[in-house]
Design a protein around this motif. Structure first.
Motif, PDB file in Angstrom:
ATOM      1  N   LEU A  85       0.863  -1.185   0.000  1.00 40.07           N
ATOM      2  CA  LEU A  85       0.000   0.000   0.000  1.00 40.07           C
ATOM      3  C   LEU A  85       0.893   1.226   0.000  1.00 40.07           C
ATOM      4  O   LEU A  85       1.577   1.504   0.991  1.00 40.07           O
ATOM      5  CB  LEU A  85      -0.901  -0.003   1.247  1.00 40.07           C
ATOM      6  CG  LEU A  85      -2.151  -0.879   1.200  1.00 40.07           C
ATOM      7  CD1 LEU A  85      -1.839  -2.314   0.844  1.00 40.07           C
ATOM      8  CD2 LEU A  85      -2.893  -0.809   2.526  1.00 40.07           C
ATOM      9  N   GLY A  86       0.894   1.962  -1.106  1.00 35.54           N
ATOM     10  CA  GLY A  86       1.716   3.160  -1.209  1.00 35.54           C
ATOM     11  C   GLY A  86       2.838   2.971  -2.210  1.00 35.54           C
ATOM     12  O   GLY A  86       3.374   1.857  -2.350  1.00 35.54           O
ATOM     13  N   GLY A 113      -2.262   4.429  -4.289  1.00 31.28           N
ATOM     14  CA  GLY A 113      -2.761   5.434  -3.356  1.00 31.28           C
ATOM     15  C   GLY A 113      -3.144   6.737  -4.033  1.00 31.28           C
ATOM     16  O   GLY A 113      -3.049   6.880  -5.256  1.00 31.28           O
ATOM     17  N   THR A 164      -6.812   3.060  -4.073  1.00 26.76           N
ATOM     18  CA  THR A 164      -6.431   3.356  -2.689  1.00 26.76           C
ATOM     19  C   THR A 164      -7.170   2.426  -1.742  1.00 26.76           C
ATOM     20  O   THR A 164      -8.381   2.243  -1.897  1.00 26.76           O
ATOM     21  CB  THR A 164      -6.829   4.818  -2.357  1.00 26.76           C
ATOM     22  OG1 THR A 164      -6.255   5.655  -3.342  1.00 26.76           O
ATOM     23  CG2 THR A 164      -6.352   5.243  -0.987  1.00 26.76           C
ATOM     24  N   THR A 193       2.191   3.840   3.410  1.00 29.10           N
ATOM     25  CA  THR A 193       1.233   4.872   2.993  1.00 29.10           C
ATOM     26  C   THR A 193       1.702   6.294   3.285  1.00 29.10           C
ATOM     27  O   THR A 193       0.970   7.255   3.013  1.00 29.10           O
ATOM     28  CB  THR A 193      -0.134   4.630   3.668  1.00 29.10           C
ATOM     29  OG1 THR A 193       0.095   4.362   5.057  1.00 29.10           O
ATOM     30  CG2 THR A 193      -0.844   3.447   3.052  1.00 29.10           C
TER      31      THR A 193
END
Ligand code: NDP
Length: 483
Positions: free
Chosen positions: A53-54, A78, A124, A154
Motif C-alpha cells: 500500500l503506497g 494510493g 487506494t 502509505t
C-alpha cells in the motif's frame, strides 16, 4: 557413578538451555498455522501474494524485493502516486546521486520494480480486515483483495495550522506545495510557515518567482539542518522572522491578501500584507484507514517490533514515513522498504507459499489482475473561443481540469480524470486545460492554482475545487452535476 550423574545432570541442563533458546528465537516468528492455513486460499479469487500500500520509495523498494523473489507483487499506488518525493525538486542526499530530481527517483524506482514483475493499480485502500487471513483489503474503486502478506507504506500528509481563513482560502493563496504553485506568485510577496528543512526547501523553490519570501518560525531558531540554513543565505529575496505565529489568514472575495501575526516574544500582533501562504509545518502519518486493526505509537505512527519492519499483526509489515518518527528521509524509507519486502517474502516462505502454489493460482485465474491501462484521451482546449463554444455554450454540464506539466499533483490526478471521463463522457463534457498554454482561459475564469477543477452548467461556473480528487470523488462530482 558420581561423575556419570554429573554428566547426566549437565546434559539435562544443556537440553533445557537449548530448548529455552529455541523457544526464545522462535517466539517472534512462531505462527499459528491454523490462522495462516495455506488451504484457505484455494477457494478465493483476487489473491495478492504480496500487497503493498503506497508507491513512494518505501513501497517501490518493497515491490522490488517482492518481485525479485518471484512473488506476484501488487502495488496499490494510493491517492498520491509516487508519494511526497514527487512534490519536491532537487534532491542532494539520495545515495548514489549528487543531484537528482525527486520525481525522477520515483520514475527510476517504478521502472526497476516493474522490471522485476511488480504490478501497479491506481487505487487506494480505504479499509482493512486483519482479523482474518488471507487479509482483506477494500479499495476506493470497490474492490476486495485477498492479501497473503501486506506492506504498509502509505506515507504521511502535510499538517495544517487549523486557524481561521486557512480552509476558506485553500487553493486561493494557501497551499502546501511550492513546487506545484510557485509560478502563480510571480513578483508577489509570500510567507512560508515552519522552521524545518521543508520550509527552507519551499522558500528556495519560490525564489525564482516571488518578490519577497518570508519564512515565519514560531521559535527563536530554525529546526532545518545547518546546510539548508546556509543555503538560504544565498537568496537575497528570502528572509527569516523568528518568534512569530500565524493566527489568521485574511483575504478578499478572490484570494489571500494577508496574515495576522502574533509575536510571542513581544506579545504584539500585526497585519502582514502578502498574497501567498505556503505551509511547511510537518506531516501526519497516513493511518486513519487502518482503524484499530494495528497498534500505533503515541504519535500515530505504526508500531514496529524492534529492529524489524514487523507490525503488531504477523504477516503485516510497514516502512517509510508512516512508521518512522525519527529519520523521515527518502533514503531511509527506501532501505526500510527493502527490509519490509524481504520480511514479506520470508513470511510467505514460512507459511508454505511457494512458486508451485503461485503457479497453480495463476493457472486458475485466482491472482488479482490490475485494471488494464486505457488509451482514451481527454479533449484538451487551450483557446478561449473554442473553450466557450465547447464548454460554456454547451447544454451538457462540463468538468474542466486545469493542469500544468510541471505540477506533479496534476500529473497524479490525470489517470483518474481520464478513467472517469471515459466512463461518463455521454453525460458530461470532460476537458483539460494546460495552464501554461491557456493564459486567456486562466484569466477569464480566475484560476490561481493547479490542479483546479471547475464545473460548468448552463454557462456558469457552479463549483470550484483546488485540490486533487480520487476516482471515487470525481465520480461523485460528476453525479452531482447531472442530478
Ligand atoms: P519538521 O517536523 O522537521 O519541521 C516542522 C517545522 O514546522 C518545525 O520548525 C516546527 O516548529 C514547525 N511547526 C509545527 N507546527 C507548527 C505550527 N502549528 N505553527 C508554526 N510552526 C509549526 O518537518 P519537515 O517537513 O520540515 O521535515 C520532515 C523531515 O523531512 C525532516 O526529517 C527533514 O529533515 C526531512 N526533509 C529533508 C529535506 C532534504 O534533505 N532535502 C527536505 C525536506 C524535508 P518547532 O521547531 O517549533 O516544532
Amino acid at each position: 557413578m558420581r561423575k556419570q550423574r554429573l554428566v547426566w545432570v549437565l546434559g539435562i541442563f544443556n537440553i533445557i538451555l537449548l530448548c529455552s533458546s529455541c523457544t526464545d528465537t522462535n517466539t517472534d516468528t512462531l505462527l499459528d498455522m491454523r490462522f495462516y492455513d495455506i488451504n484457505k486460499i484455494y477457494n478465493l479469487e483476487n489473491i495478492a501474494p504480496i500487497a503493498i500500500l503506497g508507491s513512494g520509495p518505501a513501497g517501490e523498494c518493497a515491490a522490488l524485493y517482492g518481485g525479485r523473489a518471484g512473488f506476484d507483487t501488487l502495488v496499490l499506488e494510493g491517492t498520491t502516486p509516487g508519494g511526497l518525493l514527487t512534490q519536491t525538486t532537487l534532491v542532494e542526499n539520495w545515495p548514489g546521486s549528487t543531484e537528482i530530481q525527486g520525481p525522477k527517483i520515483i520514475v527510476n524506482l517504478k521502472e526497476q520494480s516493474g522490471k522485476w514483475g511488480a504490478k501497479f493499480e491506481l487505487d487506494t485502500v480505504e479499509k482493512v480486515d486483519f482479523n482474518q487471513w488471507p487479509f482483506k483489503l477494500y479499495t476506493a474503486d470497490g474492490k476486495k483483495i485477498n492479501a497473503l502478506t501486506v506492506v504498509l507504506a502509505t506515507g504521511a500528509t502535510p499538517r495544517y495550522l487549523g486557524i481561521p481563513g486557512e480552509q476558506e482560502f485553500w487553493g486561493r493563496g494557501v497551499t502546501t506545495c511550492a513546487v506545484c504553485d510557485a509560478p502563480f506568485y510571480k513578483d508577489e510577496d509570500v510567507v512560508v510557515v515552519g522552521g524545518g528543512d521543508s520550509a527552507a526547501e519551499e522558500a528556495m523553490q519560490l525564489a525564482p518567482y516571488a518578490k519577497n519570501i518570508t519564512i515565519l518560525v514560531r521559535k527563536d531558531h530554525m529546526r532545518a539542518s545547518a546546510a539548508m540554513q546556509t543555503r538560504l543565505q544565498e537568496y537575497s529575496q528570502i528572509s527569516v522572522r523568528y518568534n512569530v505565529e500565524v493566527k489568521e489568514v485574511l483575504g478578499d472575495e478572490m484570494q489571500v491578501t494577508g496574515v495576522t501575526l502574533y509575536n510571542n516574544k513581544n506579545d504584539t500582533t500585526e497585519h502582514m500584507p502578502i498574497s501567498g501562504v505556503f505551509l511547511a509545518i510537518g506531516h501526519i502519518p497516513n493511518t486513519k484507514f487502518l482503524g484499530d486493526a494495528i497498534k500505533l505509537t503515541n504519535h500515530g505512527h505504526i508500531h514496529l517490533a524492534d529492529r524489524t519492519q514487523e507490525t503488531s499483526v504477523q504477516g503485516v509489515f510497514a516502512a517509510g514515513d508512516v512508521a518512522d518518527a525519527r529519520y523521515r528521509q527518502a533514503g531511509v524509507s527506501a532501505g526500510h522498504g527493502i527490509s519490509a519486502g524481504l520480511d514479506a517474502t520470508f513470511f510467505l516462505n514460512e507459511i508454505g507459499f511457494n512458486q508451485d502454489v503461485q503457479t497453480k493460482l495463476k493457472d486458475e485465474y485466482r491472482l488479482y489482475t490490475p485494471t488494464a491501462e486505457s488509451d482514451y484521451k481527454v479533449l484538451e482546449i487551450n483557446d478561449l473561443e473554442e473553450f466557450k463554444r465547447v464548454v460554456v455554450e454547451s447544454d451538457k454540464p462540463a468538468i474542466v481540469d486545469f493542469y500544468a506539466d510541471w505540477c506533479p499533483t496534476c500529473m497524479q490526478m490525470l489517470p483518474a480524470f481520464t478513467a472517469v471521463a471515459q466512463d461518463m463522457e455521454d453525460k458530461i463534457t470532460f476537458v483539460k486545460v494546460d495552464a501554461d498554454q491557456a493564459k486567456e482561459i486562466i484569466k477569464t475564469y480566475k484560476v490561481a492554482k493547479v490542479p483546479a477543477l471547475l464545473a460548468f452548467k448552463d454557462g456558469d461556473v457552479v463549483e470550484r475545487h483546488a485540490k486533487t480528487m480520487t476516482k471515487r470523488e470525481l465520480y461523485a462530482f460528476g453525479e452531482s452535476l447531472i442530478k
